[in-house]
Design an enzyme around this catalytic site. Structure first.
Site, PDB file in Angstrom:
ATOM      1  N   CYS A 222       0.829  -1.207   0.000  1.00  0.00           N
ATOM      2  CA  CYS A 222       0.000   0.000   0.000  1.00  0.00           C
ATOM      3  C   CYS A 222       0.873   1.270   0.000  1.00  0.00           C
ATOM      4  CB  CYS A 222      -0.975  -0.042   1.181  1.00  0.00           C
ATOM      5  SG  CYS A 222      -2.324   1.166   1.054  1.00  0.00           S
TER       6      CYS A 222
ATOM      7  N   GLU B  94      -2.032  -8.802   4.118  1.00  0.00           N
ATOM      8  CA  GLU B  94      -2.023  -9.294   5.498  1.00  0.00           C
ATOM      9  C   GLU B  94      -3.409  -9.519   6.084  1.00  0.00           C
ATOM     10  OE1 GLU B  94      -1.942  -4.755   5.931  1.00  0.00           O
ATOM     11  OE2 GLU B  94      -1.299  -6.290   4.508  1.00  0.00           O
TER      12      GLU B  94
ATOM     13  N   HIS C 274      -3.696  -4.970   0.479  1.00  0.00           N
ATOM     14  CA  HIS C 274      -3.240  -5.431   1.796  1.00  0.00           C
ATOM     15  C   HIS C 274      -3.277  -6.963   1.846  1.00  0.00           C
ATOM     16  CE1 HIS C 274      -2.999  -1.590   4.007  1.00  0.00           C
ATOM     17  NE2 HIS C 274      -3.933  -1.203   3.152  1.00  0.00           N
TER      18      HIS C 274
END
Length: 301
Positions: free
Chosen positions: A87, A175, A173
């Site tokens: 990001c 994660e 993202h």
């Protein structure tokens, strides 16, 4: 006395103000690779001193062009170690390497269709699949030598790779669970691009900590501590308590508040609560376990 480096080379997550920085570090550890989080304000020398195996540049709330935006030190990209941008970190890396970050007028937030064009990170995944986006600015041109491997409606460059430099990044993202292939993508960077081995677990902490203590205080001090512990009525050696806490006591990581929690854990394991050495050592051990499991509290020792 010189302290030996018993801790494995960490993957450093450089925190640019992301709410998910600790989560990124946890995902790295879930891939069985040791990780730590450092602030973006850390100097290049401080980061070099940690001898990182790779860097992950986290997301953040800023635009790379905003006044006072967290800056990526270009020297970090010249250390010759693998780098992965996420990001804001992805945009900052592009900006530092000569790519183009611009306002496309198409903010993306939430589940977004991403179109895969090739590369290592997304090989074999669906050509179009959902990822979690949260950005205003976007990379419109990748730096020289980088392959654009994915795009989306609001991100002309949604992913890129340069295998020669061992660098890659994604606009989304990986994660979070809203990116269903995110953990696989992150692991592919760590193993297939960065070339790291998956050989670390939280159980390694006890061995590392015991070795560190031996190096810092020496064998004679440990022998004295054992005598003191026996005199105080402790049932086992301190090292055995540490191993037991990692291997068999999940509740050693329970949430709670500072001193009261520490006292409770020490009492449960029969460690002499009046022993300054034992208290400090065990406090450090509990802190390491909580960090390893992404469970750090503000008032942890």
């Amino acid at each position: 006395m010189t302290k030996p480096n018993t801790t494995p080379r960490p993957v450093l997550v450089v925190d640019f103000g992301a709410q998910y920085a600790q989560l990124i570090a946890r995902r790295v550890r879930e891939a069985k690779i040791y990780s730590e989080v450092v602030p973006h304000s850390a100097s290049v020398e401080e980061i070099k001193a940690k001898d990182p195996a790779a860097l992950i540049l986290s997301g953040g709330p800023s635009s790379v062009y905003a006044d006072g935006a967290p800056a990526l030190k270009p020297e970090l990209l010249e250390l010759g170690i693998p780098v992965f941008g996420i990001c804001y970190g992805f945009q900052a890396m592009n900006h530092a390497l000569g790519g183009t970050v611009s306002s496309t007028g198409e903010r993306e937030y939430g589940r977004t269709d991403m179109n895969v064009k090739g590369g290592v990170l997304h090989a074999g995944l669906e050509t179009t699949h959902k990822v979690w986006m949260s950005h205003g600015d976007a990379v419109s041109a990748a730096p020289e030598g980088f392959e654009v491997t994915a795009t989306s409606a609001g991100a002309p460059v949604a992913a890129m790779e340069c295998l020669e430099k061992k660098m890659a990044g994604v606009q989304y993202h990986p994660e979070v669970q809203h990116s269903p292939h995110g953990q696989e993508v992150l692991t592919r960077f760590l193993t297939e691009i960065a070339g790291l081995e998956q050989n670390w677990t939280a159980d390694n902490i006890a061995e590392q900590l015991i070795a560190d203590v031996r190096a810092q205080v020496g064998e004679e001090a440990l022998r004295l501590q054992r005598r003191h512990a026996a005199h105080a009525g402790c049932r086992y050696r301190l090292a055995e308590h540490l191993v037991d806490a990692v291997a068999g006591r999940e509740d050693a990581r329970h949430r709670g508040a500072g001193r009261a929690r520490l006292d409770r854990d020490i009492a449960a394991l029969g460690i002499n609560a009046d022993g300054h050495f034992a208290r400090k050592l065990f406090a450090g051990f509990l802190y390491q376990v909580r960090v390893a499991h992404g469970d750090r509290a503000e008032n942890d020792p």
